[in-house]
Design an enzyme around this catalytic site. Structure first.
Site, PDB file in Angstrom:
ATOM      1  N   GLU A  49       0.861  -1.176   0.000  1.00  0.00           N
ATOM      2  CA  GLU A  49       0.000   0.000   0.000  1.00  0.00           C
ATOM      3  C   GLU A  49       0.898   1.226   0.000  1.00  0.00           C
ATOM      4  OE1 GLU A  49      -3.017   0.299   2.959  1.00  0.00           O
ATOM      5  OE2 GLU A  49      -4.092  -1.467   2.255  1.00  0.00           O
ATOM      6  N   ASP A  60      -5.703   9.309   9.483  1.00  0.00           N
ATOM      7  CA  ASP A  60      -4.369   8.927   9.925  1.00  0.00           C
ATOM      8  C   ASP A  60      -3.968   9.623  11.212  1.00  0.00           C
ATOM      9  OD1 ASP A  60      -3.446   7.143   7.766  1.00  0.00           O
ATOM     10  OD2 ASP A  60      -3.816   8.903   6.520  1.00  0.00           O
ATOM     11  N   TYR A 175     -10.953  -3.526   3.267  1.00  0.00           N
ATOM     12  CA  TYR A 175     -10.070  -3.047   4.331  1.00  0.00           C
ATOM     13  C   TYR A 175     -10.909  -2.871   5.591  1.00  0.00           C
ATOM     14  CZ  TYR A 175      -6.192  -0.267   6.334  1.00  0.00           C
ATOM     15  OH  TYR A 175      -5.160   0.203   7.105  1.00  0.00           O
TER      16      TYR A 175
END
Length: 239
Positions: A49, A60, A175
């Site tokens: 990734e 994040d 995911y």
């Protein structure tokens, strides 16, 4: 057959799970991104990734945020990331590469030009964190037409309706975000195992588990439930 599908089928046939490390393109230095990608493959990575630097990476944590800021300050943009994938492909035709990032750089380039350039560079999948599946039918269809898997996120808070929508649109793998929060947090292993088992009962797609996986013990624990382990924050800390 796509590189992603071939990789997951090969691993499943051998009773193995995929290791998917994440790095931010351009961090710590632009000229190191491709060598790091090759080094990760040499060390056992099954899929890579590659993060596209963005100024507001809302999913994040601070470690990856700082890596994004560093790469942007060095001038790394989406076109540069595609060039890095193209360079990687010169000597690695088999390892799947998935771009992970946010909508703004893609919208600036244009979704169709982006997908065409990504296909030409050798990208296998794309995770766009802020493209919600409810508004993403056209992009997902265009990506699949280019041979690029649209990969979506599911979380502990995902509703049954959202899970169904994601599973209808996604390809490559799904995911699963293992915790309620940003990258680098602390996960509840038992909750991950239970929720991933419920998702797997509804799809044949592989499930990759990420966020909060920082050591071998945690990786082995969540791998019992999913098909892939995704490690990002710890990779950036090491770099």
């Amino acid at each position: 057959m796509s590189r992603l599908n071939a990789t997951f089928e090969r691993l499943a046939a051998d009773g193995l799970k995929a290791l998917i490390p994440y790095i931010t393109a351009g961090f710590p230095q632009a000229q190191l991104t491709v060598p790091i990608m090759h080094a990760m493959v040499g060390a056992g990575a099954d899929v890579i990734e590659l993060g596209v630097p963005f100024s507001d990476p809302m999913a994040d944590g601070p470690v990856i945020q700082r890596a994004n800021e560093h790469a942007l300050a060095a001038g790394i943009r989406l076109r540069d990331v595609l060039d890095q994938v193209r360079e990687f492909r010169r000597s690695d035709a088999g390892t799947p590469v998935v771009l992970m990032g946010y909508a703004n750089p893609i919208e600036r380039m244009g979704t169709v030009p982006f997908l065409e350039r990504a296909q030409e560079a050798g990208v296998d999948g794309v995770i766009v964190v802020d493209y919600p599946p409810e508004e993403c039918d056209e992009f997902a269809r265009a990506a699949r037409e280019c041979g690029i898997a649209p990969i979506f996120l599911l979380a502990p808070t995902s509703t049954e309706q959202r899970i169904g929508k994601v599973l209808a649109l996604a390809s490559g793998y799904v995911y699963y975000v293992s915790l309620k929060g940003i990258t680098g947090g602390t996960l509840d292993r038992d909750d991950v195992v239970r929720r991933v088992a419920a998702i797997k009962s509804r799809t044949a797609l592989p499930i990759g588990i990420g966020f909060g996986i920082r050591d071998g013990e945690t990786a082995r624990a969540v791998a019992q439930a999913g098909d892939a382990v995704i490690i990002g924050t710890r990779m950036i800390q090491l770099l």
